[in-house]
Scaffold this motif. Structure first.
Motif, PDB file in Angstrom:
ATOM      1  N   HIS A  84       0.847  -1.171   0.052  1.00  0.00           N
ATOM      2  CA  HIS A  84       0.040   0.029  -0.017  1.00  0.00           C
ATOM      3  C   HIS A  84       0.937   1.432  -0.050  1.00  0.00           C
ATOM      4  N   ILE A  86       2.120   4.996   0.341  1.00  0.00           N
ATOM      5  CA  ILE A  86       1.854   6.262   1.020  1.00  0.00           C
ATOM      6  C   ILE A  86       2.312   7.251   0.096  1.00  0.00           C
ATOM      7  N   ASP A  87       1.451   8.121  -0.464  1.00  0.00           N
ATOM      8  CA  ASP A  87       1.953   9.010  -1.415  1.00  0.00           C
ATOM      9  C   ASP A  87       2.300  10.543  -0.916  1.00  0.00           C
ATOM     10  N   GLN A  90       1.515  13.718  -2.867  1.00  0.00           N
ATOM     11  CA  GLN A  90       0.177  14.331  -3.046  1.00  0.00           C
ATOM     12  C   GLN A  90      -0.209  14.686  -1.555  1.00  0.00           C
ATOM     13  N   LEU A  91       0.140  14.225  -0.413  1.00  0.00           N
ATOM     14  CA  LEU A  91      -0.213  14.288   1.104  1.00  0.00           C
ATOM     15  C   LEU A  91       0.362  15.451   1.708  1.00  0.00           C
ATOM     16  N   THR A 371      -3.363   3.080   5.757  1.00  0.00           N
ATOM     17  CA  THR A 371      -3.336   3.129   4.209  1.00  0.00           C
ATOM     18  C   THR A 371      -4.787   3.226   3.352  1.00  0.00           C
ATOM     19  N   SER A 372      -5.836   3.429   4.112  1.00  0.00           N
ATOM     20  CA  SER A 372      -7.148   3.656   3.500  1.00  0.00           C
ATOM     21  C   SER A 372      -7.841   5.154   3.920  1.00  0.00           C
ATOM     22  N   SER A 373      -7.438   5.775   4.947  1.00  0.00           N
ATOM     23  CA  SER A 373      -7.820   6.833   5.372  1.00  0.00           C
ATOM     24  C   SER A 373      -6.856   8.057   5.056  1.00  0.00           C
ATOM     25  N   ARG A 374      -7.129   8.947   4.179  1.00  0.00           N
ATOM     26  CA  ARG A 374      -6.351  10.020   3.939  1.00  0.00           C
ATOM     27  C   ARG A 374      -5.767  10.822   4.920  1.00  0.00           C
ATOM     28  N   ALA A 375      -6.634  11.231   5.971  1.00  0.00           N
ATOM     29  CA  ALA A 375      -6.257  11.940   7.095  1.00  0.00           C
ATOM     30  C   ALA A 375      -4.919  11.104   7.820  1.00  0.00           C
ATOM     31  N   ALA A 377      -3.220   8.765   6.569  1.00  0.00           N
ATOM     32  CA  ALA A 377      -1.833   8.627   5.470  1.00  0.00           C
ATOM     33  C   ALA A 377      -1.309   9.975   5.819  1.00  0.00           C
ATOM     34  N   GLN A 378      -1.728  11.151   5.775  1.00  0.00           N
ATOM     35  CA  GLN A 378      -1.457  12.474   5.786  1.00  0.00           C
ATOM     36  C   GLN A 378      -0.581  12.413   6.955  1.00  0.00           C
TER      37      GLN A 378
END
Ligand code: RFL
Ligand code: PHB
Length: 397
Positions: A84, A86-87, A90-91, A371-375, A377-378
């Motif tokens: 998975h 983590i970008d 983008q983040l 790995t599934s929540s933008r918050a 991962a950020q």
């Protein structure tokens, strides 16, 4: 001998400090117990956060790093046999990390200091520090069996976790906050192309594994192992077998090669407060240690000395001691945020023998969330690329 700032230790903390002070017209002498070759070849960290890259570049010592370093815009978290990403790009609005070995950072800094006429005394033996609470502290040492004395205005204790500066502070002054972990990392350097473009942090029932790299030809890999593990128990074929198992992922293959270095490092979280006593200032591993899972130790050392260089140059420019008086407080805010992140990454990704089936399910739940929540991962991304520096290094004069 006399200097304005006596620096004990030619690791990243001591060398960056000496270089920043030089840029601001402050004189320093660096005393290092080991040889130049030893410090330039010691295999240690590899991940530079954006702040560190920016500072080295602005300070004029980033040329080779920019040319040879590998810029990564993300990492992979691997669990249950799936990867998975983590970008970071983008983040974190385009921020990144750079893969460039600590030994290369040290080499570049030593070259720069010596080219500018700076003094680094290698193989300084029996270094001891004195009169820390008086107006003129003193460093005693031996070089080629001869005794020497270095009088200073200030001493920077940049001599790592096992150095002499922290233990020279009188008993009762420091508070120690510490946690040891019931595991260590077995690290190898292998002549093999990296099996992945980006770093892979893998959670596995048999323990954590990490795939990193130094160049397009050199891989750096780590395995969680017992804290008292003997490296002799890990012949090459056992290491590769374990790495294949723990990193296994659909459609992916581990590239193997000749192992050229093998070592075991313990894991610890450690902070002393305050980071200063009289005219002694501790920086880097001399004051705090983080477990390597967040790739933060070197970066934190650089963050400390940025604050210290600013405070010292302010003092020499205007006589104002305000920043020096608040050195510890300024650093510790960042230190504790980085401690939290390093502890969290370590707790999420390692196997703890005391954990039960519930705890393992909870770790997987956390990885799934991250790995599934933008918050979520950020949160990981902004810490990994490096929290913003509170005050940029600048020439105060
Ligand atoms: P250093 O690098 O330990 O330098 C201290 C220097 O002081 C010298 N010294 C003395 N000199 C004179 N007299 C004495 N009595 C002396 N005693 C000691 C030593 O010889 C040495 O040259 O401390 P500094 O400058 O604070 O730098 C800290 C970093 O080295 C350390 O935090 C990192 O390597 C941690 N680390 C990582 N940090 C990152 O930012 N990113 C990473 O990817 C990363 N990976 C790692 C790591 C550390 C690891 N190990 C070995 C624990 C991976 C591993 C496996
Ligand atoms: C390394 O490349 O040595 C490395 C990378 C990531 C970490 C620790 C070490 O978290």
């Amino acid at each position: 001998m006399r200097t304005q700032v006596g620096i004990v230790g030619a690791g990243p903390a001591g060398l960056v400090l000496s270089h920043l002070l030089h840029l601001q017209g402050v004189d320093s002498v660096v005393l290092e117990a080991r040889t130049r070759e030893y410090v330039q070849e010691r295999v240690r960290a590899g991940v530079l956060e954006q702040n560190t890259v920016d500072l080295l570049t602005e300070a004029g010592v980033g040329e080779r790093m920019c040319r040879e370093g590998l810029v990564h815009h993300g990492i992979e978290l691997r669990f249950r046999g799936r990867g998975h990403r983590i970008d970071f790009h983008q983040l974190t609005e385009g921020r990144a990390i750079t893969i460039y070995a600590q030994a290369e950072v040290v080499r570049d800094l030593i070259d720069a200091r010596l080219a500018a006429g700076g003094t680094i005394t290698f193989e300084a033996a029996d270094v001891s520090i004195h009169d820390l609470d008086g107006p003129q502290p003193l460093i005693r040492f031996r070089k080629n069996s001869e005794s020497a004395e270095l009088y200073c205005d200030f001493i920077a204790g940049c001599d790592g976790f096992h150095g002499i500066c922290r233990p020279s502070i009188p008993p009762g002054v420091l508070s120690v906050y510490e946690r040891t972990y019931p595991f260590a990392w077995l690290g190898i350097l292998a002549e093999a192309a990296p099996s992945s473009q980006e770093l892979v942090y893998s959670y596995h029932d048999r323990g954590f594994a990490l795939l990193s790299m130094r160049s397009q030809q050199l891989s750096r890999l780590y395995l969680q192992c017992a804290p008292d593990e003997d490296v002799e128990n890990w012949p090459d074929d056992r290491i590769w077998r374990e790495l294949r198992t723990r990193l296994a992922c659909d459609g992916w293959k581990l590239i193997e090669g000749r192992i050229v270095q093998k070592s075991i490092a313990g894991m610890r979280s450690f902070v002393v407060e305050p980071m200063q006593y009289g005219r002694l200032f501790l920086a880097g591993d001399a004051a705090h240690i983080v477990p390597p899972t967040g790739a933060k130790g070197l970066n934190l050392a650089v963050a400390d000395v940025r604050v210290l260089a600013d405070a010292l140059s302010e003092f020499y420019c205007s006589g104002n001691r305000e920043l020096l008086n608040h050195y510890s407080e300024s650093c510790l805010r960042r230190v504790w945020k980085v401690q939290r992140f390093s502890w969290w990454m370590t707790s999420m990704l390692h196997r703890f023998d005391s954990d039960n089936a519930f705890d393992r399910r909870r770790q997987l739940g956390e990885l799934d969330y991250v790995t599934s929540s933008r918050a979520a991962a950020q949160t990981l991304a902004e810490n990994y690329v490096g929290l913003p520096m509170e005050k940029m290094w600048k020439n105060n004069c």
